[in-house]
Scaffold this motif. Structure first.
Motif, short mmCIF file in Angstrom:
data_model
loop_
_atom_site.label_atom_id
_atom_site.label_comp_id
_atom_site.label_asym_id
_atom_site.label_seq_id
_atom_site.Cartn_x
_atom_site.Cartn_y
_atom_site.Cartn_z
N LYS A 430 0.61 -0.69 -0.17
CA LYS A 430 0.05 0.01 -0.24
C LYS A 430 0.50 1.15 0.46
CE LYS A 430 -3.25 0.43 3.02
NZ LYS A 430 -3.83 0.58 4.35
N ASP A 457 -4.17 6.86 1.72
CA ASP A 457 -4.20 5.65 2.20
C ASP A 457 -6.22 5.65 2.10
OD1 ASP A 457 -5.60 4.15 4.92
OD2 ASP A 457 -3.45 3.66 4.88
N PHE A 460 -7.15 4.89 -1.88
CA PHE A 460 -6.55 2.69 -1.19
C PHE A 460 -7.41 1.43 -0.88
CE2 PHE A 460 -4.56 -1.36 -1.19
CZ PHE A 460 -3.18 -1.05 -1.21
N TYR A 479 -0.39 -6.95 -1.62
CA TYR A 479 -2.18 -6.77 -2.94
C TYR A 479 -1.54 -7.08 -4.40
CZ TYR A 479 -3.82 -4.43 1.49
OH TYR A 479 -4.12 -3.91 2.77
N HIS A 522 2.90 -1.79 4.87
CA HIS A 522 1.53 -2.12 4.69
C HIS A 522 0.70 -1.00 3.32
CE1 HIS A 522 1.24 -4.00 7.97
NE2 HIS A 522 -0.20 -4.49 8.11
#
Length: 522
Positions: A430, A457, A460, A479, A522
């Motif tokens: 991320k 964020d 996303f 991801y 992340h």
């Protein structure tokens, strides 16, 4: 500078900001073209005002699509002229600073160059004038109007309350059969391993089923998962398997040495290797070379192959070929419910229409749930009756995926289209993607003190909740995009995207997408 239609509005906004710059206006006025460039600004401003409507209509109108293509070409040429002006402005400043000591001869050559520059520029400016006038007229002929852009976030439900990855639905019997294939006894032979192929159409859930099986079995060691995708490269696949088997980075230059080391690492071991998403780019010679590294493994070793093409299963000599079917209507509805997160059930007629539009594809059910979760039930009919369901073109993009893109806010469309640069099956973090969005200026900061990272964020998580991103399944901090979603991103970006997979063998993606000082996994 490469842009697709999705970036056109932002690109023209940059041109407009240059056209109103004080220094630029003064220089253009001195050159006698200030009024013309002011006219460009006025015309481009009226064009930008209708781009949102054009973006909507291009999905079903070839004429609008061609208009956008011509506008994009014009924008490039306007940028070229503005760059020439900027260069001339810079040279003037340098000359003013170094005016002392210039010779008379140099001054004569300078005047000749100045006259030539002015003649060329006037010709180019006149051409841009004509093209701008024609494009503006076509805008009116096409009936393009101003539409208020959608807000950044649609709907009030928070993604945190949304089940991103619920249990696998409708694949219990399929999983049971694949497990039986894995543990089926085979008479000892010259081949210590056997191939099990899962074959099915795109979006049907081959990777999900293979992952379900992969995590369930404990009798194999080592267990390795390799995403192959449409670019089968023997050396890359072999090195990836070696790295996963040994937990060591493979920096050997001699490919034969890599193969020998992999044979040694697998010798006497009962392994399970998943080759996910193998296309027909895997030829027989490449497969023979790859499988030669597996022969020293223990009897009972298995290779699971997922593929769209039965010919691939045949080429790899699969002893078991499992033809994966679409989901039943009941299972399809369950997948949809996992992702829609709606407390008020729709009518029976609406339920039937939803299930029918999913065509038994889990990906379609997940995506449609992501679209409708942001809408009240009484608005679902509008989405299900959208003409995009019946529009036929040569893109090969599922209608439900086009709808998912269609209903994204403009800011999210730009960020999603940017993902067209990612190779198929590439696992990203991320934080990495957010920083790339920031670097490209794709995050829109609204009023207030919201940090850019927080905006990224939110973007996303919204794309994740719409099933355009999904957890990799192998690493919760990473991801992926489904291949069909990657195709959607490239379709959205247009023909001018640069796909990193074209340079796959020359790029260290981990290094490219890493950022110093970032410890966020992340």
């Amino acid at each position: 500078m490469a842009i697709g239609e999705i970036f056109l509005a932002a690109f023209i906004e940059v041109l407009l900001s240059r056209l109103v710059s004080g220094d630029f206006v003064n220089f253009a006025t001195q050159k006698g073209v200030g009024r013309k460039l002011e006219k460009w600004r006025e015309t481009l401003s009226t064009i930008v005002a209708v781009l949102y409507d054009a973006e909507e209509k291009q999905l079903t109108s070839k004429a609008v699509e061609l208009w956008l293509d011509d506008l994009k070409d014009l924008a490039y040429d306007v940028e070229d002229i503005l760059d020439k002006f900027s260069t001339k402005m810079l040279r003037r400043k340098v000359k003013q600073q170094n005016r002392a000591g210039t010779s008379k001869v140099r001054g004569i050559f300078s005047k000749v160059a100045k006259v030539k520059f002015n003649l060329n520029m006037n010709s180019e400016i006149e051409e841009i004038d004509d093209r701008l006038l024609r494009i503006s007229q076509r805008k009116s002929d096409l009936g393009l109007i101003y539409i208020e852009p959608r807000s950044t976030m649609m709907g009030q439900r928070l993604p945190s309350s949304y089940v991103l990855d619920g249990p696998v639905v409708g694949r219990g019997e399929d999983k049971k059969t694949i497990l039986e294939f894995l543990f089926r006894y085979h008479e000892p032979s010259t081949t210590s391993f056997h191939v099990v192929a899962i074959v099915g159409m795109p979006g049907i859930g081959k990777t999900t089923l293979a992952g379900h099986v992969f995590t369930a079995v404990k009798q194999f060691n080592p267990k390795v998962w390799v995403s192959v995708s449409d670019n089968f490269n023997l050396e890359r696949v072999t090195k990836t398997i070696y790295k996963l088997v040994t937990s060591q980075h493979c920096d050997l230059d001699e490919f034969c040495q890599v193969q020998d080391n992999l044979r040694e690492a697998l010798e006497g071991k009962r392994f399970l290797i998943v080759l996910d998403d193998v296309w027909t780019t895997c030829d027989y010679n490449s497969w023979r070379s790859l499988q030669s590294t597996f022969h020293l493994g223990a009897q009972g070793s298995k290779i699971i192959v997922t593929t769209r093409d039965k010919e691939v299963a045949k080429l790899m000599g699969a002893t078991e070929v499992y033809d994966l079917k679409t989901l039943s209507e009941e299972d399809c509805w369950q997948v949809f419910q996992q992702h829609v997160n709606n407390v008020k059930p729709p009518s029976f007629e609406l339920t039937k229409k939803i299930v029918k539009n999913c065509d038994g594809l889990p990906l379609a059910a997940k995506t449609l749930g992501g679209i409708l979760r942001c809408k009240e039930t009484d608005k679902w009919e509008e989405v299900l009756n959208n003409r995009l369901w019946t529009v036929c073109d040569n893109s090969g993009i599922l209608p439900v995926l086009k709808l998912s893109y269609h209903y994204l806010p403009s800011s999210l469309k730009r960020c999603f289209a940017y993902c067209s640069i990612l190779p198929n099956d590439y696992e990203f973090k991320k934080k990495q993607l957010i920083l790339l969005w920031m670097a490209e200026g794709l995050l829109q900061q609204s009023e207030g003190s919201t940090q850019m990272e927080d905006i990224g964020d939110n973007y996303f998580v919204e794309l994740l909740s719409r099933s355009l991103f999904q957890n990799s399944g192998k690493n919760n901090s990473r991801y992926v995009m489904h291949d069909l979603v990657g195709d959607l991103a490239r379709w959205a970006a247009g023909g001018t995207f640069f796909r990193l997979q074209d340079k796959w063998d020359d790029i260290d993606f981990e290094k490219m997408f890493s950022f110093e000082g970032s410890t966020d996994e992340h």
